[in-house]
Design a protein around this motif. Structure first.
Motif, PDB file in Angstrom:
ATOM      1  N   ILE A  58       7.225 -39.179   6.444  1.00 35.57           N
ATOM      2  CA  ILE A  58       6.197 -39.504   5.451  1.00 35.57           C
ATOM      3  C   ILE A  58       4.802 -39.296   6.040  1.00 35.57           C
ATOM      4  O   ILE A  58       3.907 -38.755   5.386  1.00 35.57           O
ATOM      5  CB  ILE A  58       6.389 -40.949   4.941  1.00 35.57           C
ATOM      6  N   ALA A  59       4.613 -39.718   7.304  1.00 32.65           N
ATOM      7  CA  ALA A  59       3.314 -39.529   7.953  1.00 32.65           C
ATOM      8  C   ALA A  59       2.987 -38.049   8.114  1.00 32.65           C
ATOM      9  O   ALA A  59       1.851 -37.633   7.875  1.00 32.65           O
ATOM     10  CB  ALA A  59       3.303 -40.228   9.310  1.00 32.65           C
ATOM     11  N   MET A  60       3.971 -37.261   8.492  1.00 30.03           N
ATOM     12  CA  MET A  60       3.743 -35.817   8.651  1.00 30.03           C
ATOM     13  C   MET A  60       3.451 -35.153   7.308  1.00 30.03           C
ATOM     14  O   MET A  60       2.588 -34.276   7.214  1.00 30.03           O
ATOM     15  CB  MET A  60       4.948 -35.147   9.310  1.00 30.03           C
ATOM     16  N   GLY A  61       4.163 -35.560   6.280  1.00 33.11           N
ATOM     17  CA  GLY A  61       3.999 -34.925   4.978  1.00 33.11           C
ATOM     18  C   GLY A  61       2.732 -35.317   4.249  1.00 33.11           C
ATOM     19  O   GLY A  61       2.126 -34.508   3.559  1.00 33.11           O
ATOM     20  N   ALA A  89       4.096 -42.084  16.563  1.00 33.67           N
ATOM     21  CA  ALA A  89       3.271 -43.291  16.646  1.00 33.67           C
ATOM     22  C   ALA A  89       3.392 -44.145  15.378  1.00 33.67           C
ATOM     23  O   ALA A  89       3.319 -45.366  15.440  1.00 33.67           O
ATOM     24  CB  ALA A  89       1.812 -42.915  16.887  1.00 33.67           C
ATOM     25  N   VAL A  90       3.602 -43.511  14.235  1.00 36.56           N
ATOM     26  CA  VAL A  90       3.781 -44.248  12.989  1.00 36.56           C
ATOM     27  C   VAL A  90       5.231 -44.731  12.860  1.00 36.56           C
ATOM     28  O   VAL A  90       5.492 -45.862  12.444  1.00 36.56           O
ATOM     29  CB  VAL A  90       3.399 -43.366  11.772  1.00 36.56           C
ATOM     30  N   GLY A  91       6.178 -43.875  13.201  1.00 35.66           N
ATOM     31  CA  GLY A  91       7.592 -44.182  13.016  1.00 35.66           C
ATOM     32  C   GLY A  91       8.145 -45.209  13.973  1.00 35.66           C
ATOM     33  O   GLY A  91       9.031 -45.992  13.614  1.00 35.66           O
ATOM     34  N   LEU A  92       7.648 -45.230  15.207  1.00 31.88           N
ATOM     35  CA  LEU A  92       8.186 -46.143  16.217  1.00 31.88           C
ATOM     36  C   LEU A  92       8.003 -47.614  15.838  1.00 31.88           C
ATOM     37  O   LEU A  92       8.987 -48.366  15.859  1.00 31.88           O
ATOM     38  CB  LEU A  92       7.561 -45.837  17.581  1.00 31.88           C
TER      39      LEU A  92
END
Length: 138
Positions: free
Chosen positions: A28-31, A42-45
C-alpha cells in the motif's frame, strides 16, 4: 535457557499475521506514496509487529478461556429429542438430541416401540453413543 520465552510468539498465526501485514502495508505504501523498498519496509515492519502482537494476545485470550466446559454424559439426562429411526422394543433406533446447543445423533433404546418423529426425553445414558429414552406424553 530460553525455555518458554517464545512460547506462542513463534506460532503459525503470529508469523502469518506479521508477514501478511508487512507485505500488505508495504504494498500500500509503495502504491499510494510511491516509496521504494526501504520506505515500504519502514511502513510495513511496525504494522507487521503490531498485527503479530495482537494475534498473540488474542490467541492467549482464547486459549485461556475456560468458560465453556465440555458436556458430560450426565448432561444428557432429561434432554429432549426426536426419533430419527424407529425404535423397536428389542433393539436400537436413533434419536436426535440437542447437546450444548448442537444436534447430536445417538443410538437409542426404549421400553416401548417408538415411531419416527416421536418426541422423547433421555432417561439414561448407556454409553458414549447410546441412550435410553422415554416418550413425551402431552
Amino acid at each position: 535457557m530460553l525455555d518458554g520465552l517464545f512460547d506462542g510468539l513463534l506460532s503459525l498465526p503470529v508469523i502469518a499475521g506479521f508477514a501478511s501485514m508487512l507485505g500488505f502495508a508495504g504494498a500500500i505504501a509503495m502504491g499510494t506514496a510511491g516509496v521504494g523498498v526501504a520506505g515500504a519496509t519502514a511502513v510495513g515492519l511496525p504494522a507487521g509487529v503490531a498485527t503479530g502482537w495482537l494475534t498473540y494476545r488474542f490467541g492467549r485470550a482464547l486459549m485461556s478461556d475456560r468458560s465453556g466446559a465440555a458436556p458430560r454424559g450426565d448432561d444428557l439426562i432429561g434432554a429432549p429429542g426426536s426419533v430419527v429411526t424407529a425404535i423397536p422394543t428389542d433393539g436400537y433406533g436413533e434419536v436426535l438430541v440437542r447437546l450444548a446447543g448442537q444436534p447430536v445423533k445417538f443410538a437409542a433404546r426404549s421400553h416401548v416401540p417408538l415411531a419416527r418423529g416421536a418426541e422423547v426425553w433421555v432417561e439414561q445414558v448407556l454409553s458414549h453413543s447410546a441412550v435410553s429414552v422415554r416418550l413425551v406424553e402431552r
